[in-house]
Design a protein around this motif. Structure first.
Motif, PDB file in Angstrom:
ATOM      1  N   UNK A   1      10.452   7.360  -6.522  1.00 12.15           N
ATOM      2  CA  UNK A   1       9.993   7.679  -5.157  1.00 12.15           C
ATOM      3  C   UNK A   1       8.935   6.680  -4.722  1.00 12.15           C
ATOM      4  N   UNK A   2       7.981   6.395  -5.632  1.00 14.01           N
ATOM      5  CA  UNK A   2       6.903   5.479  -5.269  1.00 14.01           C
ATOM      6  C   UNK A   2       7.412   4.042  -5.099  1.00 14.01           C
ATOM      7  N   UNK A   3       8.422   3.666  -5.907  1.00 10.90           N
ATOM      8  CA  UNK A   3       8.988   2.315  -5.759  1.00 10.90           C
ATOM      9  C   UNK A   3       9.571   2.143  -4.349  1.00 10.90           C
ATOM     10  N   UNK A   4      10.334   3.108  -3.919  1.00  6.21           N
ATOM     11  CA  UNK A   4      11.030   2.999  -2.635  1.00  6.21           C
ATOM     12  C   UNK A   4      10.072   3.196  -1.456  1.00  6.21           C
ATOM     13  N   UNK A   5       9.209   4.221  -1.536  1.00  6.59           N
ATOM     14  CA  UNK A   5       8.372   4.570  -0.373  1.00  6.59           C
ATOM     15  C   UNK A   5       6.987   3.947  -0.442  1.00  6.59           C
ATOM     16  N   UNK A   6       6.610   3.449  -1.638  1.00  5.45           N
ATOM     17  CA  UNK A   6       5.240   2.962  -1.817  1.00  5.45           C
ATOM     18  C   UNK A   6       4.377   4.086  -2.359  1.00  5.45           C
ATOM     19  N   UNK A   7       3.695   3.811  -3.457  1.00  4.37           N
ATOM     20  CA  UNK A   7       2.846   4.842  -4.047  1.00  4.37           C
ATOM     21  C   UNK A   7       2.282   4.363  -5.366  1.00  4.37           C
ATOM     22  N   UNK A   8       1.436   5.218  -5.931  1.00  2.00           N
ATOM     23  CA  UNK A   8       0.830   4.874  -7.220  1.00  2.00           C
ATOM     24  C   UNK A   8       0.914   6.074  -8.146  1.00  2.00           C
TER      25      UNK A   8
ATOM     26  N   UNK B   1       6.343  15.399 -12.536  1.00  2.00           N
ATOM     27  CA  UNK B   1       6.212  15.577 -13.986  1.00  2.00           C
ATOM     28  C   UNK B   1       7.398  14.958 -14.703  1.00  2.00           C
ATOM     29  N   UNK B   2       8.085  14.068 -14.032  1.00  2.00           N
ATOM     30  CA  UNK B   2       9.187  13.296 -14.631  1.00  2.00           C
ATOM     31  C   UNK B   2       8.965  11.850 -14.207  1.00  2.00           C
ATOM     32  N   UNK B   3       8.599  10.995 -15.187  1.00  2.00           N
ATOM     33  CA  UNK B   3       8.167   9.623 -14.866  1.00  2.00           C
ATOM     34  C   UNK B   3       9.176   8.885 -14.000  1.00  2.00           C
ATOM     35  N   UNK B   4      10.454   8.968 -14.369  1.00  2.00           N
ATOM     36  CA  UNK B   4      11.463   8.189 -13.634  1.00  2.00           C
ATOM     37  C   UNK B   4      11.536   8.641 -12.180  1.00  2.00           C
TER      38      UNK B   4
ATOM     39  N   UNK C   1       0.869  -1.188   0.000  1.00  2.00           N
ATOM     40  CA  UNK C   1       0.000   0.000   0.000  1.00  2.00           C
ATOM     41  C   UNK C   1       0.901   1.231   0.000  1.00  2.00           C
ATOM     42  N   UNK C   2       0.600   2.174  -0.900  1.00  4.81           N
ATOM     43  CA  UNK C   2       1.493   3.315  -1.067  1.00  4.81           C
ATOM     44  C   UNK C   2       1.181   4.472  -0.147  1.00  4.81           C
ATOM     45  N   UNK C   3       2.205   5.297   0.072  1.00  2.00           N
ATOM     46  CA  UNK C   3       2.053   6.507   0.871  1.00  2.00           C
ATOM     47  C   UNK C   3       1.616   7.667  -0.024  1.00  2.00           C
TER      48      UNK C   3
END
Ligand code: P6P
Length: 339
Positions: free
Chosen positions: A257-264, A249-252, A207-209
């Motif tokens: 950030x979402x990969x490491x911290x959790x997010x969508x 506004x930069x996909x990477x 579950x993402x933050x």
């Protein structure tokens, strides 16, 4: 005796060799291809670091196949990656966001067993304002028999990728990749010019933050997407807990950030652009490969990104990618509230 911490670093070369030893079916060729990409990334990183000093910023005057104004660094990054791989004999064909047609391997070089696709500098509109940008790459085993690669080699289903990854040119330069055996992150130590293992076996929280989307498109989304994003706003706590909004506004950068911290992250289709904005083959598919290896998910709102067979090289796709349970929530909400 324990190695002295100051010397017990794991370079990307050492890590890839250890991976090869642990997986007897691994061949040195794919490992060497990853070295080639890492070398290209170091050269691009150096140019980006100096961009403000050597007046590389600003438009080169040309426009790319997307009709977007090409920044000089776009061109530099594109040529750097081509030059890092075209002569190695490991690649039979390349494809790039910056090139309308396939990039053939010059006849004087042998043609290898891999097809490589890349977005050489994603988020380039952020270059002039010193925000993070990235390189995205995707690797397939060729399906054509021999000689120069063909369109069939690059228009493969995302699940056929043998490797994928990105380079994030941020506060530090990171290379994150997977060959289907976990996701591993390396941070460039500029003092020695080496990528050092910093994030082994990355797994993304279920579950993402955070949620990441361009809210200015809200009115153009279908009702299902609107309801999902309202859930992330915290408007429907009975359905899902609200999240913090983060969008660069930069996909990477948003993906990392979402990969490491959790997010969508979402870039949905809308009335104006039903297929969304992002490209399937060299943006969505490599990121989908990574996120699934890290325990997350990626769909176009309806079906897994990795199940889609591209029809065209620069084909766009809606993208919903990140923490597993959040991707399921979006897909189910779209199904419930419909287009
Ligand atoms: P928008 C950058 O131009 C890019 O291709 C991706 O890196 C980014 O996620 C997206 O477009 C941002 O698009 O429409 O929100 O500016």
């Amino acid at each position: 005796m324990l190695a002295n911490p100051a010397t017990s670093v794991t370079t990307i070369e050492r890590f890839i060799l250890e991976q090869e030893r642990n997986f007897p079916d691994a061949t040195g060729e794919l490992s060497n291809l990853l070295y080639d990409v890492a070398l290209g990334a170091k050269v691009i990183a150096s140019a980006i670091r100096r961009a403000g000093l050597v007046h590389v910023l600003g438009s080169a005057g040309g426009t790319n196949v997307q009709g977007e104004e090409q920044m000089k660094l776009d061109i530099f990054a594109n040529e750097t990656l081509k030059n890092a791989m075209c002569h190695t004999g490991r690649v039979c064909v390349m494809a790039s966001e910056e090139d309308e047609q396939l990039i053939p391997i010059p006849e004087q070089y042998s043609h290898g067993k891999y097809a490589v696709l890349f977005d050489p500098l994603d988020g380039s509109s952020n270059i002039d304002v010193n925000c993070s940008v990235g390189t995205i790459f995707s690797v397939y085993r060729r399906v054509s028999m021999e000689g120069s690669g063909t369109m069939a080699d690059v228009l493969q289903r995302g699940s056929e990728q043998v490797a994928a990854g990105y380079v994030l040119y941020g506060s530090s330069v990171m290379l994150v990749y997977s060959t289907g055996r976990g996701v591993h992150g390396f941070t460039l130590d500029p003092t020695i010019g080496e990528f050092l293992l910093s994030h082994p076996n990355i797994m993304t929280p279920r579950v993402g933050r955070y949620y990441s989307v361009n809210e200015s498109n809200f009115a153009r989304w279908n009702r299902g997407v609107q309801m999902a994003v309202r859930g992330f706003h915290g408007d429907t706590p009975e359905r899902i807990k609200g999240k913090k909004s983060r969008y660069i506004g930069s996909l990477v950068a948003d993906f990392h950030r979402n990969l490491i911290a959790g997010g969508i992250f979402l870039y949905p289709g809308d009335e104006k652009n039903p297929e969304g904005k992002l490209r399937l083959s060299y943006e969505a598919a490599p990121m989908a490969f990574l996120i699934e290896q890290a325990g997350g998910g990626a769909t176009d709102g309806y079906r897994p990104i990795l199940s889609i067979v591209p029809d065209r090289l620069h084909q766009r796709t809606p993208l919903v990618i990140g923490s597993h349970d959040d991707v399921v929530f979006v897909t189910e909400t779209i199904k419930e509230f419909g287009p």
